[in-house]
Design an enzyme around this catalytic site. Sequence first.
Site, PDB file in Angstrom:
ATOM      1  CG  ASP A 146      11.451   2.542  -2.978  1.00  0.00           C
ATOM      2  OD1 ASP A 146      11.724   1.548  -2.278  1.00  0.00           O
ATOM      3  OD2 ASP A 146      10.687   2.510  -3.944  1.00  0.00           O
TER       4      ASP A 146
ATOM      5  CB  CYS B 131      10.211  -1.483   1.504  1.00  0.00           C
ATOM      6  SG  CYS B 131      10.669  -2.778   0.328  1.00  0.00           S
ATOM      7  NE  ARG B 132       9.167   3.680   0.260  1.00  0.00           N
ATOM      8  CZ  ARG B 132       8.821   4.440  -0.751  1.00  0.00           C
ATOM      9  NH1 ARG B 132       9.254   5.692  -0.799  1.00  0.00           N
ATOM     10  NH2 ARG B 132       8.040   3.971  -1.714  1.00  0.00           N
ATOM     11  CB  SER B 133       3.896   1.878   4.540  1.00  0.00           C
ATOM     12  OG  SER B 133       3.566   0.815   3.688  1.00  0.00           O
TER      13      SER B 133
ATOM     14  CG  ASN C  99       1.386  -2.164   2.681  1.00  0.00           C
ATOM     15  OD1 ASN C  99       0.400  -2.850   2.866  1.00  0.00           O
ATOM     16  ND2 ASN C  99       2.025  -1.603   3.684  1.00  0.00           N
TER      17      ASN C  99
ATOM     18  CB  CYS D  75       5.367   3.173   1.001  1.00  0.00           C
ATOM     19  SG  CYS D  75       5.233   1.384   1.270  1.00  0.00           S
TER      20      CYS D  75
END
Length: 156
Positions: A125, A15-17, A13, A10
């Site tokens: 996001d 939050c999402r990934s 690195n 993401c």
Amino acid sequence: MTTPSILFVCLGNICRSPLADGALRHAVRQRDLGWTVDSAGTGGWHSGDAPDPRAIAVARQHGVDIAMLRARQVRAEDFTRFDLILAMDHDNLAGLRAMAPSHPRAELRLALDLVEGRAGQAVADPYYGDASGFEATWADASAIADGVLRHFDAAR
Ligand code: 4NP
């Protein structure tokens, strides 16, 4: 075939990934598959940081510990070390394509391409939103983990 290696990418690195990383790591451990699972950011502002506290909290609510993960930026060797690099959104995918060597070992795709009915979509996001956004990110992350297991024929 050697065991698959998967990198989630993401922007930050944090939050999402890390959530996708945590969801897949957990599934891989439960099934004793021994795959390599990692995550990175196209940006380096958060390098060395733990995941966002809201990401740690939502993962914990779903029985997954991601507190030990540390952010890092994508590096050149990622394109030769991993089989599959999954971008959380279109900007991340474009950033990866811009960095990639002309014939990378890794296949580069949007993460949601592996989820039925979600091809071409981005994982939203959650960074500038509230906790409810992180619940949606977790739902996407766990659907992606299931999709990766199916992609490599390891579901259930
Ligand atoms: P991520 O979220 O890409 O899902 O980790 C973000 C984290 C940090 C920032 C942006 C997005 N930031 O601008 O610092």
